[in-house]
Design a protein around this motif. Structure first.
Motif, PDB file in Angstrom:
ATOM      1  N   TYR A  50     -34.181 -23.979  21.724  1.00  0.00           N
ATOM      2  CA  TYR A  50     -34.357 -23.067  24.084  1.00  0.00           C
ATOM      3  C   TYR A  50     -33.488 -22.375  23.715  1.00  0.00           C
ATOM      4  O   TYR A  50     -32.603 -22.809  23.530  1.00  0.00           O
ATOM      5  CB  TYR A  50     -35.012 -24.745  24.045  1.00  0.00           C
ATOM      6  N   LYS A  51     -33.180 -21.759  24.932  1.00  0.00           N
ATOM      7  CA  LYS A  51     -31.535 -21.500  25.506  1.00  0.00           C
ATOM      8  C   LYS A  51     -32.000 -21.813  26.947  1.00  0.00           C
ATOM      9  O   LYS A  51     -32.683 -21.219  27.611  1.00  0.00           O
ATOM     10  CB  LYS A  51     -31.802 -20.526  25.649  1.00  0.00           C
ATOM     11  N   TYR A  52     -30.578 -22.245  27.661  1.00  0.00           N
ATOM     12  CA  TYR A  52     -30.788 -22.195  29.531  1.00  0.00           C
ATOM     13  C   TYR A  52     -29.491 -21.353  30.013  1.00  0.00           C
ATOM     14  O   TYR A  52     -28.834 -22.119  28.953  1.00  0.00           O
ATOM     15  CB  TYR A  52     -31.427 -23.395  29.186  1.00  0.00           C
ATOM     16  N   ARG A  53     -29.307 -22.055  31.174  1.00  0.00           N
ATOM     17  CA  ARG A  53     -27.921 -21.899  31.357  1.00  0.00           C
ATOM     18  C   ARG A  53     -27.855 -22.274  33.397  1.00  0.00           C
ATOM     19  O   ARG A  53     -29.160 -22.833  33.162  1.00  0.00           O
ATOM     20  CB  ARG A  53     -27.957 -19.981  32.128  1.00  0.00           C
ATOM     21  N   LYS A  54     -26.938 -22.750  33.497  1.00  0.00           N
ATOM     22  CA  LYS A  54     -27.070 -23.794  34.578  1.00  0.00           C
ATOM     23  C   LYS A  54     -26.537 -22.789  36.074  1.00  0.00           C
ATOM     24  O   LYS A  54     -25.702 -21.493  35.694  1.00  0.00           O
ATOM     25  CB  LYS A  54     -25.359 -24.369  34.386  1.00  0.00           C
ATOM     26  N   THR A  55     -26.688 -22.621  36.832  1.00  0.00           N
ATOM     27  CA  THR A  55     -26.624 -21.727  38.539  1.00  0.00           C
ATOM     28  C   THR A  55     -25.484 -23.002  38.543  1.00  0.00           C
ATOM     29  O   THR A  55     -24.848 -23.248  38.027  1.00  0.00           O
ATOM     30  CB  THR A  55     -27.266 -22.462  39.070  1.00  0.00           C
ATOM     31  N   TYR A  56     -25.073 -21.872  39.890  1.00  0.00           N
ATOM     32  CA  TYR A  56     -24.098 -22.390  40.376  1.00  0.00           C
ATOM     33  C   TYR A  56     -24.020 -24.117  41.020  1.00  0.00           C
ATOM     34  O   TYR A  56     -23.030 -24.293  41.299  1.00  0.00           O
ATOM     35  CB  TYR A  56     -23.056 -21.053  41.585  1.00  0.00           C
ATOM     36  N   TYR A  57     -25.021 -23.959  41.950  1.00  0.00           N
ATOM     37  CA  TYR A  57     -26.135 -24.669  42.686  1.00  0.00           C
ATOM     38  C   TYR A  57     -26.044 -26.590  41.471  1.00  0.00           C
ATOM     39  O   TYR A  57     -26.251 -27.413  41.750  1.00  0.00           O
ATOM     40  CB  TYR A  57     -27.014 -24.881  43.629  1.00  0.00           C
ATOM     41  N   GLY A  58     -25.844 -25.846  39.846  1.00  0.00           N
ATOM     42  CA  GLY A  58     -26.078 -27.071  38.868  1.00  0.00           C
ATOM     43  C   GLY A  58     -27.603 -27.512  38.978  1.00  0.00           C
ATOM     44  O   GLY A  58     -27.902 -28.044  37.573  1.00  0.00           O
ATOM     45  N   GLU A  59     -28.545 -26.333  39.191  1.00  0.00           N
ATOM     46  CA  GLU A  59     -29.560 -26.277  38.658  1.00  0.00           C
ATOM     47  C   GLU A  59     -29.544 -25.805  36.731  1.00  0.00           C
ATOM     48  O   GLU A  59     -28.848 -24.537  36.689  1.00  0.00           O
ATOM     49  CB  GLU A  59     -31.041 -24.936  39.238  1.00  0.00           C
ATOM     50  N   VAL A  60     -30.807 -26.370  36.323  1.00  0.00           N
ATOM     51  CA  VAL A  60     -30.805 -25.391  35.719  1.00  0.00           C
ATOM     52  C   VAL A  60     -32.813 -25.052  34.835  1.00  0.00           C
ATOM     53  O   VAL A  60     -33.890 -25.143  35.410  1.00  0.00           O
ATOM     54  CB  VAL A  60     -31.343 -26.909  34.335  1.00  0.00           C
ATOM     55  N   LYS A  61     -32.126 -23.179  34.806  1.00  0.00           N
ATOM     56  CA  LYS A  61     -33.193 -21.760  34.663  1.00  0.00           C
ATOM     57  C   LYS A  61     -33.357 -21.899  32.924  1.00  0.00           C
ATOM     58  O   LYS A  61     -31.864 -21.716  32.232  1.00  0.00           O
ATOM     59  CB  LYS A  61     -32.909 -21.050  35.615  1.00  0.00           C
ATOM     60  N   ASP A  62     -34.857 -21.124  32.853  1.00  0.00           N
ATOM     61  CA  ASP A  62     -34.789 -20.189  31.816  1.00  0.00           C
ATOM     62  C   ASP A  62     -33.717 -19.105  31.775  1.00  0.00           C
ATOM     63  O   ASP A  62     -33.096 -18.220  32.612  1.00  0.00           O
ATOM     64  CB  ASP A  62     -35.888 -20.571  31.475  1.00  0.00           C
ATOM     65  N   CYS A  63     -33.885 -18.618  30.184  1.00  0.00           N
ATOM     66  CA  CYS A  63     -32.952 -17.056  30.485  1.00  0.00           C
ATOM     67  C   CYS A  63     -34.223 -15.801  29.849  1.00  0.00           C
ATOM     68  O   CYS A  63     -33.292 -14.975  30.212  1.00  0.00           O
ATOM     69  CB  CYS A  63     -32.047 -17.234  29.145  1.00  0.00           C
ATOM     70  N   SER A  64     -35.333 -16.165  30.769  1.00  0.00           N
ATOM     71  CA  SER A  64     -35.893 -15.154  30.523  1.00  0.00           C
ATOM     72  C   SER A  64     -36.426 -14.447  31.369  1.00  0.00           C
ATOM     73  O   SER A  64     -36.355 -12.972  31.858  1.00  0.00           O
ATOM     74  CB  SER A  64     -37.636 -15.600  30.179  1.00  0.00           C
ATOM     75  N   ASP A  65     -35.607 -14.777  32.571  1.00  0.00           N
ATOM     76  CA  ASP A  65     -35.294 -13.838  33.963  1.00  0.00           C
ATOM     77  C   ASP A  65     -34.575 -13.250  34.426  1.00  0.00           C
ATOM     78  O   ASP A  65     -34.132 -12.507  35.058  1.00  0.00           O
ATOM     79  CB  ASP A  65     -35.639 -15.407  35.274  1.00  0.00           C
ATOM     80  N   CYS A  66     -33.659 -13.244  33.701  1.00  0.00           N
ATOM     81  CA  CYS A  66     -32.428 -12.302  33.545  1.00  0.00           C
ATOM     82  C   CYS A  66     -32.254 -11.866  32.403  1.00  0.00           C
ATOM     83  O   CYS A  66     -32.192 -12.422  31.218  1.00  0.00           O
ATOM     84  CB  CYS A  66     -30.373 -13.513  33.325  1.00  0.00           C
ATOM     85  N   ILE A  67     -31.734 -10.891  32.474  1.00  0.00           N
ATOM     86  CA  ILE A  67     -31.758  -9.876  30.604  1.00  0.00           C
ATOM     87  C   ILE A  67     -30.327  -9.736  30.615  1.00  0.00           C
ATOM     88  O   ILE A  67     -29.042  -9.899  31.235  1.00  0.00           O
ATOM     89  CB  ILE A  67     -31.784  -8.017  31.206  1.00  0.00           C
ATOM     90  N   LEU A  68     -29.728  -9.365  28.933  1.00  0.00           N
ATOM     91  CA  LEU A  68     -27.911  -9.649  29.501  1.00  0.00           C
ATOM     92  C   LEU A  68     -28.058  -8.183  29.082  1.00  0.00           C
ATOM     93  O   LEU A  68     -28.571  -6.869  29.305  1.00  0.00           O
ATOM     94  CB  LEU A  68     -29.186  -9.224  26.989  1.00  0.00           C
ATOM     95  N   PHE A  69     -26.884  -8.452  29.156  1.00  0.00           N
ATOM     96  CA  PHE A  69     -25.614  -7.254  29.750  1.00  0.00           C
ATOM     97  C   PHE A  69     -24.934  -6.656  29.105  1.00  0.00           C
ATOM     98  O   PHE A  69     -23.816  -7.660  28.594  1.00  0.00           O
ATOM     99  CB  PHE A  69     -25.294  -7.457  31.524  1.00  0.00           C
TER     100      PHE A  69
END
Length: 63
Positions: free
Chosen positions: A43-62
């Motif tokens: 599993y891979k996930y990221r935290k937003t600035y507001y503390g929410e945990v989101k899946d990385c599938s909605d962002c593309i690797l830059f």
């Protein structure tokens, strides 16, 4: 030494989101290791600035 281990590692990555544009965020990878060698990313996930945990599938690797 354990044969099977689960390890968690946090890395800083550049991602691209359609709504926010370029985004520098901390991405946490949870990987399965057998005899110290990484086998599978569970599993891979990221935290937003507001503390929410989101899946990385909605962002593309830059690159």
């Amino acid at each position: 030494m354990k044969i099977i281990q689960i390890k968690r590692k946090t890395v800083v990555e550049k991602r691209y989101s359609i709504k926010m544009g370029e985004l520098i965020t901390h991405v946490t990878y949870i990987k399965k290791h057998i005899l110290g060698l990484p086998v599978k990313t569970l599993y891979k996930y990221r935290k937003t600035y507001y503390g929410e945990v989101k899946d990385c599938s909605d962002c593309i690797l830059f690159i």
